[in-house]
Design an enzyme around this catalytic site. Sequence first.
Site, PDB file in Angstrom:
ATOM      1  N   TYR A  12      41.405  51.167  34.013  1.00  0.00           N
ATOM      2  CA  TYR A  12      41.870  52.354  34.755  1.00  0.00           C
ATOM      3  C   TYR A  12      41.144  52.559  36.076  1.00  0.00           C
ATOM      4  CZ  TYR A  12      38.439  55.352  32.048  1.00  0.00           C
ATOM      5  OH  TYR A  12      37.355  55.933  31.466  1.00  0.00           O
ATOM      6  N   GLU A  13      41.628  53.516  36.828  1.00  0.00           N
ATOM      7  CA  GLU A  13      41.099  53.786  38.186  1.00  0.00           C
ATOM      8  C   GLU A  13      41.253  52.551  39.079  1.00  0.00           C
ATOM      9  OE1 GLU A  13      40.112  56.984  38.592  1.00  0.00           O
ATOM     10  OE2 GLU A  13      39.806  56.665  40.733  1.00  0.00           O
ATOM     11  N   GLY A  14      42.395  51.847  38.912  1.00  0.00           N
ATOM     12  CA  GLY A  14      42.614  50.581  39.622  1.00  0.00           C
ATOM     13  C   GLY A  14      42.027  49.446  38.812  1.00  0.00           C
ATOM     14  N   GLN A  60      40.662  45.985  42.290  1.00  0.00           N
ATOM     15  CA  GLN A  60      39.390  46.184  42.996  1.00  0.00           C
ATOM     16  C   GLN A  60      39.050  44.943  43.821  1.00  0.00           C
ATOM     17  OE1 GLN A  60      37.986  49.160  42.871  1.00  0.00           O
ATOM     18  NE2 GLN A  60      39.485  49.810  41.334  1.00  0.00           N
TER      19      GLN A  60
END
Lengths: 592, 592
Positions: free
Chosen positions: A441-443, A448
Amino acid sequence: MADYRAPRSDMDFLLHDVFQVADDWQQMPALAEMMDADTATAILDEAAKVAENLVAPNSRAADEEGVTWEQGAVSVPKAYHGAFKALAEGGWVGVTANPDFGGMGLPKSLSAQYEEMLCSADIAFSLYPGLTSGAIMTLDLHGSDELKAHYLPRLAAGEWTGTMCLTEPHTGTDLGIIRTKAVPADDGSYQISGTKIFITGGEHDLVENIVHLVLAKLPDAPAGTKGISLFLVPKFLSDEQGNLTERNAVSCGSIEHKMGIHASATCVMNFDGAKGWLVGEPHKGLKAMFTMMNYERLGVGIQGLGTAERSYQNALEYAKDRRQGRGAKATQDHNAEADTLLVHGDIRRMLLTMKAFTEGGRAFSTWVGQQLDRAKYAQDAEVQRRADAMVALLTPVAKAFLTDTGLESTIHGQQIFGGHGYVREWGQEQLVRDTRIAQIYEGTNGIQALDLLGRKVVGSQGQLLTPLLETLRAFVAENRNHKTWVTEMATLAAAIDSLEGVSKDVLQKAATDENWINSVAVEYLHLMGYVCYGYLWLRMAIAAEAKGSTPLQTKIKTARFYFVKLMPRIHGLVAAIQAGSRGLFEFEDDEF
Amino acid sequence: MADYRAPRSDMDFLLHDVFQVADDWQQMPALAEMMDADTATAILDEAAKVAENLVAPNSRAADEEGVTWEQGAVSVPKAYHGAFKALAEGGWVGVTANPDFGGMGLPKSLSAQYEEMLCSADIAFSLYPGLTSGAIMTLDLHGSDELKAHYLPRLAAGEWTGTMCLTEPHTGTDLGIIRTKAVPADDGSYQISGTKIFITGGEHDLVENIVHLVLAKLPDAPAGTKGISLFLVPKFLSDEQGNLTERNAVSCGSIEHKMGIHASATCVMNFDGAKGWLVGEPHKGLKAMFTMMNYERLGVGIQGLGTAERSYQNALEYAKDRRQGRGAKATQDHNAEADTLLVHGDIRRMLLTMKAFTEGGRAFSTWVGQQLDRAKYAQDAEVQRRADAMVALLTPVAKAFLTDTGLESTIHGQQIFGGHGYVREWGQEQLVRDTRIAQIYEGTNGIQALDLLGRKVVGSQGQLLTPLLETLRAFVAENRNHKTWVTEMATLAAAIDSLEGVSKDVLQKAATDENWINSVAVEYLHLMGYVCYGYLWLRMAIAAEAKGSTPLQTKIKTARFYFVKLMPRIHGLVAAIQAGSRGLFEFEDDEF
């Protein structure tokens, strides 16, 4: 599971002996009066008590109890209610929030330590205050004065919590194609309609109100990511005094059943013409989240670090206690029928890999935290500019490398327990399950890596690399003839050369091969991670030598371990990067 | 989850085009009459139907349902009852059992394919027949005629199932210190007392009787592993016709709650003076299990392979279907708002890593299966001797490398799904949880590595390495100037040199440093794995070129991918091995 003990002395060593963050604070008007080394110590000592005594004891049972959904209402584990209330009352929900609205206003170098402790104690629990922090920051930076005055004090006090509503059923990574709509109403508000999924803390019974920050498209929105706006949509509307009035048209349709973080409510949220208010400018919703995202991504990296630390503590206790087999003759305990696990080379390899990644990761998160603080508070424009560049470059590394090494570490920590590591009651398998989400999650970590190599390195034509390379090279130049570390400094210098070399190579190749970057991005991010950890391990080792206290001998020994056993991984990474897109794009779709 | 489709054509390619196992069978009197290529194809086609239609559809629901314990009775998922009955009636429980006792008597090269399919379909389910097979083999090799006549037909028919009872609460790896006791009774039987844990299938409701093979110590047992004997202890005693008479004094005290394989009953078994019979000679219980262990360890390796294949199939289907972001210009689909995941380099990297490990792993398991068959059935003493050496050397690699790469593969397969990979309904996270145990049980992968490097390589003063090195070098010599593979052959030749070089180095260093072997064993095992996979990928690629059919183009492309992206990992491994025990043993116990 062993009782969690916050690694306080290592944190103090990093903050004060390695990074001297208090010197920074003295240069920053916003922090100079409120923060110094003693205050920092006192705050972290309190934070450690919160994590150790209030949060950690609940994690195992909370994993079993999980969250439940019934007719739109979501219940969290019973023990979370008291823990969250105590956390809020202690001011820990608003730990990074603006003091003007009741927050503690801690610098990130410090709050990163607090976050790590909370994640070691219980990632699932940490997400309720964690998402709230993200919402607070976004609102503080981009909300209208009216929205800020109404919502920030209640969020910072932990009376209400916050969420970030981005993902939809058909899209997560590719936010340009979201379908949630926002239609202007006559009173200056908007009616929000659409479905959001994977909403952490979207619905729960910890507090009376939940404030959603929602990405949606205005009727006149251009296509793609430039047509996304950000809205604040509360669960309950409220009057000027903050008393809840009516329920808004937002509801939780269901919760996900997941591999881990069972006690975190991951919600499907339905917005059916819900009342909301624009945050920031129209169509600039993604931009409004940019600053917050750097903090959040470091925060997710810290989740990997926190679980790894917990797994290490458990595994170390077990390795000292459990007796299996015989060690080398000199280490045998003839009073027992077997020796402890700790005498075995492979157990040491796993423990030290965990230790090197965990303490290296703590150094990395503190370092990035220091850069975030400089970017936000520094008076010197050049210092700020360099810090901005470092943050842009290192944030995706922090998110992905700390979580990838976090998974590897928790896997080692589970392996050390043998069959007992696979059994739930020992807690080691939970740490593997819990930390796994941080890579996603969060990319995702693949995203990234693309952000690092595509947007940052190649996107800046290599300019963003300069401050990092200068920092690394200056360190090597200064210590090249250091009597203890000649060999390691040479290894580090060669690794920096490799990093710079493949960076130049990618810049060149990307100009003619559209697929070069996305073919090598993950290996490139890992290479940068290993190089940075090498730098940080030598910084720590030299600071430890300078301090000269006996407990710090272990820093010196672990630095040596890192250089002989982990740093060599870069050779395979460099070769894979040099191969570029070769081997990947010859396949037709039906040839996989 | 995508429907499972058995990779039948790849299996046929390996069996007949790469390894020509049918030629072997013709040389083996025990197999010549019953097995040929057509028979093998017919058997595997049937096996595929069993796995695809009978077993695979239950795995997701069975994970949710799990096993339950109530007052000593254990219930498995409802759907398992019908599936196991059908499996037994089809003769698939006794697939490798001696035909004299009703088994199918398949060679291992063939049954390895069946096992893989069953593991892809559902590891948890596969353990019920899997443990039974192990018990059958042990009993067949070492049991008295009387025990064999009574128990083997019922086990091979799947009327009764079997277990292996080794681990105790205080010891798993270190069997020398078990405490379970066996006291001789007047009638030639023994009274077995003690507690065994982690007993797979120790209690369940699939069949009426369970046959435990139990390690215990006789009253006059010498200390350590040379004092362990093996006993057969049935759940129910039975009369000559096999009718159950009375319940034996063995009971299930509880079951473990685990990370995965939820539908496999992992039991604490209490033996309270239970009646049992000696299998094999007194004090030679571990030796009696040696042959079986080679088969079982390959079987556990195949669990890693099976889950990786399943995860790959799911991830590939998802990558072809899910649209996120834009690929390189030439690959963009302008009729859609986004491109499929398959166009992205990092998705390809993950899919191809899975494919290279999975097809490489299948080649490895078939290769080891062929060696096991030669060791068991070959008439030529020299062929048999070489095969024995290859089995001894490659079995720990099969167990550990196929499961380590199996975990990596399922992690990639989960990552490709993004957030959906973390949600239970898609099945990808279950494969991660299920495969994780394969790195732990049947001897942890660290123990496999010690077995390989300590017992086998150094223990034989390098002699056991000879047949492998000769095989690899002969292949390179024969193909050194192969027009398509010149580069890869040179890479492989250098890798073989590295393997031989570090082997010699370890042999030398181990003579003076007791901790050298256990400090580098895991990296050494991985090095051997990568070198062997390189050899196998080139064998497959050359066989594919020779055959020249279009679908086999993908073999050639995957071989190229393996050499540019995965083979370079050996550089880091070689460096870590060369570092030996340095960095690991400088730490005092309190310095960790």
